[in-house]
Motif scaffolding. Structure first.
Motif, PDB file in Angstrom:
ATOM      1  N   ILE A 187      -1.536  73.340  55.983  1.00  0.00           N
ATOM      2  CA  ILE A 187      -1.592  71.931  55.577  1.00  0.00           C
ATOM      3  C   ILE A 187      -0.397  71.604  54.688  1.00  0.00           C
ATOM      4  CG2 ILE A 187      -2.859  70.269  54.164  1.00  0.00           C
ATOM      5  CD1 ILE A 187      -5.421  71.426  55.343  1.00  0.00           C
ATOM      6  N   GLY A 188      -0.035  72.499  53.795  1.00  0.00           N
ATOM      7  CA  GLY A 188       1.145  72.293  52.951  1.00  0.00           C
ATOM      8  C   GLY A 188       2.408  72.169  53.774  1.00  0.00           C
ATOM      9  N   LEU A 189       2.547  73.002  54.795  1.00  0.00           N
ATOM     10  CA  LEU A 189       3.710  72.909  55.675  1.00  0.00           C
ATOM     11  C   LEU A 189       3.734  71.586  56.417  1.00  0.00           C
ATOM     12  CD1 LEU A 189       3.933  76.461  57.320  1.00  0.00           C
ATOM     13  CD2 LEU A 189       5.452  75.465  55.619  1.00  0.00           C
ATOM     14  N   ARG A 190       2.579  71.160  56.899  1.00  0.00           N
ATOM     15  CA  ARG A 190       2.505  69.886  57.628  1.00  0.00           C
ATOM     16  C   ARG A 190       2.810  68.713  56.704  1.00  0.00           C
ATOM     17  NH1 ARG A 190      -3.014  69.835  60.879  1.00  0.00           N
ATOM     18  NH2 ARG A 190      -2.181  67.847  61.574  1.00  0.00           N
ATOM     19  N   MET A 191       2.348  68.779  55.460  1.00  0.00           N
ATOM     20  CA  MET A 191       2.637  67.700  54.517  1.00  0.00           C
ATOM     21  C   MET A 191       4.121  67.641  54.196  1.00  0.00           C
ATOM     22  SD  MET A 191      -0.607  67.866  51.928  1.00  0.00           S
ATOM     23  CE  MET A 191       0.188  66.872  50.712  1.00  0.00           C
ATOM     24  N   SER A 192       4.744  68.786  53.981  1.00  0.00           N
ATOM     25  CA  SER A 192       6.170  68.795  53.650  1.00  0.00           C
ATOM     26  C   SER A 192       7.030  68.366  54.839  1.00  0.00           C
ATOM     27  CB  SER A 192       6.598  70.180  53.160  1.00  0.00           C
ATOM     28  OG  SER A 192       6.471  71.136  54.183  1.00  0.00           O
ATOM     29  N   ALA A 193       6.512  68.539  56.053  1.00  0.00           N
ATOM     30  CA  ALA A 193       7.233  68.096  57.241  1.00  0.00           C
ATOM     31  C   ALA A 193       6.964  66.632  57.564  1.00  0.00           C
ATOM     32  CB  ALA A 193       6.852  68.966  58.442  1.00  0.00           C
ATOM     33  N   GLY A 194       6.039  66.010  56.829  1.00  0.00           N
ATOM     34  CA  GLY A 194       5.718  64.606  57.065  1.00  0.00           C
ATOM     35  C   GLY A 194       4.951  64.386  58.356  1.00  0.00           C
ATOM     36  N   ASP A 195       4.087  65.317  58.707  1.00  0.00           N
ATOM     37  CA  ASP A 195       3.308  65.244  59.947  1.00  0.00           C
ATOM     38  C   ASP A 195       2.268  64.132  59.858  1.00  0.00           C
ATOM     39  OD1 ASP A 195       1.966  65.677  62.293  1.00  0.00           O
ATOM     40  OD2 ASP A 195       1.327  67.716  61.813  1.00  0.00           O
ATOM     41  N   GLU A 196       2.477  63.054  60.605  1.00  0.00           N
ATOM     42  CA  GLU A 196       1.570  61.911  60.561  1.00  0.00           C
ATOM     43  C   GLU A 196       0.231  62.191  61.239  1.00  0.00           C
ATOM     44  OE1 GLU A 196       3.389  58.334  61.886  1.00  0.00           O
ATOM     45  OE2 GLU A 196       5.042  58.498  60.460  1.00  0.00           O
ATOM     46  N   SER A 197       0.143  63.250  62.032  1.00  0.00           N
ATOM     47  CA  SER A 197      -1.131  63.565  62.683  1.00  0.00           C
ATOM     48  C   SER A 197      -2.184  64.028  61.673  1.00  0.00           C
ATOM     49  CB  SER A 197      -0.932  64.620  63.766  1.00  0.00           C
ATOM     50  OG  SER A 197      -0.585  65.867  63.200  1.00  0.00           O
ATOM     51  N   LEU A 198      -1.769  64.335  60.434  1.00  0.00           N
ATOM     52  CA  LEU A 198      -2.737  64.678  59.390  1.00  0.00           C
ATOM     53  C   LEU A 198      -3.671  63.515  59.101  1.00  0.00           C
ATOM     54  CD1 LEU A 198      -0.560  66.634  56.826  1.00  0.00           C
ATOM     55  CD2 LEU A 198      -2.592  67.486  57.962  1.00  0.00           C
ATOM     56  N   LEU A 199      -3.193  62.274  59.326  1.00  0.00           N
ATOM     57  CA  LEU A 199      -4.016  61.099  59.050  1.00  0.00           C
ATOM     58  C   LEU A 199      -5.209  61.004  59.983  1.00  0.00           C
ATOM     59  CD1 LEU A 199      -1.164  58.518  58.449  1.00  0.00           C
ATOM     60  CD2 LEU A 199      -2.610  59.592  56.729  1.00  0.00           C
ATOM     61  N   THR A 200      -5.094  61.558  61.186  1.00  0.00           N
ATOM     62  CA  THR A 200      -6.175  61.480  62.167  1.00  0.00           C
ATOM     63  C   THR A 200      -6.832  62.829  62.428  1.00  0.00           C
ATOM     64  OG1 THR A 200      -4.576  61.732  63.961  1.00  0.00           O
ATOM     65  CG2 THR A 200      -5.160  59.486  63.323  1.00  0.00           C
ATOM     66  N   ASP A 201      -6.400  63.870  61.746  1.00  0.00           N
ATOM     67  CA  ASP A 201      -6.948  65.210  61.934  1.00  0.00           C
ATOM     68  C   ASP A 201      -8.351  65.276  61.329  1.00  0.00           C
ATOM     69  OD1 ASP A 201      -7.488  67.889  62.177  1.00  0.00           O
ATOM     70  OD2 ASP A 201      -5.529  68.537  61.452  1.00  0.00           O
ATOM     71  N   SER A 202      -9.344  65.625  62.141  1.00  0.00           N
ATOM     72  CA  SER A 202     -10.736  65.645  61.666  1.00  0.00           C
ATOM     73  C   SER A 202     -11.026  66.798  60.705  1.00  0.00           C
ATOM     74  CB  SER A 202     -11.691  65.720  62.860  1.00  0.00           C
ATOM     75  OG  SER A 202     -11.485  66.927  63.563  1.00  0.00           O
ATOM     76  N   SER A 203     -10.180  67.809  60.677  1.00  0.00           N
ATOM     77  CA  SER A 203     -10.426  68.935  59.774  1.00  0.00           C
ATOM     78  C   SER A 203      -9.847  68.699  58.384  1.00  0.00           C
ATOM     79  CB  SER A 203      -9.830  70.212  60.362  1.00  0.00           C
ATOM     80  OG  SER A 203      -8.421  70.124  60.399  1.00  0.00           O
ATOM     81  N   VAL A 204      -9.176  67.568  58.182  1.00  0.00           N
ATOM     82  CA  VAL A 204      -8.564  67.252  56.897  1.00  0.00           C
ATOM     83  C   VAL A 204      -9.146  65.934  56.405  1.00  0.00           C
ATOM     84  CG1 VAL A 204      -6.397  66.730  55.719  1.00  0.00           C
ATOM     85  CG2 VAL A 204      -6.419  68.391  57.571  1.00  0.00           C
ATOM     86  N   SER A 205      -9.555  65.890  55.153  1.00  0.00           N
ATOM     87  CA  SER A 205     -10.045  64.634  54.581  1.00  0.00           C
ATOM     88  C   SER A 205      -9.157  64.254  53.404  1.00  0.00           C
ATOM     89  CB  SER A 205     -11.491  64.762  54.135  1.00  0.00           C
ATOM     90  OG  SER A 205     -11.595  65.694  53.095  1.00  0.00           O
ATOM     91  N   MET A 206      -8.889  62.950  53.292  1.00  0.00           N
ATOM     92  CA  MET A 206      -8.070  62.436  52.198  1.00  0.00           C
ATOM     93  C   MET A 206      -8.850  61.365  51.463  1.00  0.00           C
ATOM     94  SD  MET A 206      -4.333  62.017  53.752  1.00  0.00           S
ATOM     95  CE  MET A 206      -4.100  62.763  55.338  1.00  0.00           C
ATOM     96  N   LYS A 207      -8.697  61.346  50.169  1.00  0.00           N
ATOM     97  CA  LYS A 207      -9.374  60.342  49.375  1.00  0.00           C
ATOM     98  C   LYS A 207      -8.466  59.148  49.110  1.00  0.00           C
ATOM     99  CE  LYS A 207     -12.527  63.491  47.121  1.00  0.00           C
ATOM    100  NZ  LYS A 207     -13.082  63.980  45.883  1.00  0.00           N
ATOM    101  N   THR A 208      -7.236  59.401  48.709  1.00  0.00           N
ATOM    102  CA  THR A 208      -6.325  58.322  48.353  1.00  0.00           C
ATOM    103  C   THR A 208      -4.920  58.655  48.840  1.00  0.00           C
ATOM    104  OG1 THR A 208      -7.591  57.921  46.348  1.00  0.00           O
ATOM    105  CG2 THR A 208      -5.415  56.952  46.444  1.00  0.00           C
ATOM    106  N   ILE A 209      -4.278  57.653  49.422  1.00  0.00           N
ATOM    107  CA  ILE A 209      -2.872  57.795  49.798  1.00  0.00           C
ATOM    108  C   ILE A 209      -2.120  56.740  48.995  1.00  0.00           C
ATOM    109  CG2 ILE A 209      -1.184  57.642  51.654  1.00  0.00           C
ATOM    110  CD1 ILE A 209      -3.449  58.289  53.586  1.00  0.00           C
ATOM    111  N   THR A 210      -1.188  57.178  48.181  1.00  0.00           N
ATOM    112  CA  THR A 210      -0.458  56.254  47.331  1.00  0.00           C
ATOM    113  C   THR A 210       1.031  56.503  47.468  1.00  0.00           C
ATOM    114  OG1 THR A 210      -2.277  56.307  45.756  1.00  0.00           O
ATOM    115  CG2 THR A 210      -0.205  55.415  44.970  1.00  0.00           C
ATOM    116  N   ASP A 211       1.761  55.438  47.714  1.00  0.00           N
ATOM    117  CA  ASP A 211       3.218  55.513  47.755  1.00  0.00           C
ATOM    118  C   ASP A 211       3.720  54.399  46.852  1.00  0.00           C
ATOM    119  OD1 ASP A 211       5.801  56.109  48.363  1.00  0.00           O
ATOM    120  OD2 ASP A 211       5.797  55.082  50.293  1.00  0.00           O
ATOM    121  N   ALA A 212       4.166  54.759  45.677  1.00  0.00           N
ATOM    122  CA  ALA A 212       4.603  53.765  44.703  1.00  0.00           C
ATOM    123  C   ALA A 212       5.752  54.340  43.887  1.00  0.00           C
ATOM    124  CB  ALA A 212       3.446  53.394  43.787  1.00  0.00           C
ATOM    125  N   PRO A 213       6.521  53.455  43.283  1.00  0.00           N
ATOM    126  CA  PRO A 213       7.623  53.936  42.441  1.00  0.00           C
ATOM    127  C   PRO A 213       7.106  54.744  41.252  1.00  0.00           C
ATOM    128  CG  PRO A 213       7.782  51.561  42.808  1.00  0.00           C
ATOM    129  CD  PRO A 213       6.475  52.015  43.372  1.00  0.00           C
TER     130      PRO A 213
END
Length: 76
Positions: free
Chosen positions: A32-58
């Motif tokens: 998962i760390g490798l996929r995050m560092s590669a910017g893998d957008e399929s993590l957003l729809t991957d059923s084995s991964v859950s996210m609580k908050t996605i924040t992109d701010a300065p």
């Protein structure tokens, strides 16, 4: 004698079982760390991964509860 062998067998099976789950969790988090560092957008729809908050701010931005975010357009 048989009881001692059975105790060792149960001990070894238990250690292998716990070790397997520990190893699997370490590999899963590493991937998962490798996929995050590669910017893998399929993590957003991957059923084995859950996210609580996605924040992109300065840097220095603050999240305030129960206040809707608004896009500020600077006229470009």
């Amino acid at each position: 004698m048989l009881e001692t062998v059975l105790n060792y067998f149960i001990f070894i099976v238990t250690i292998l079982f716990v070790g397997f789950f520990f190893f699997r969790e370490v590999i899963k988090r590493w991937r998962i760390g490798l996929r995050m560092s590669a910017g893998d957008e399929s993590l957003l729809t991957d059923s084995s991964v859950s996210m609580k908050t996605i924040t992109d701010a300065p840097e220095g931005s603050v999240i305030v509860s129960h206040v809707p975010a608004k896009i500020i357009d600077d006229g470009q």
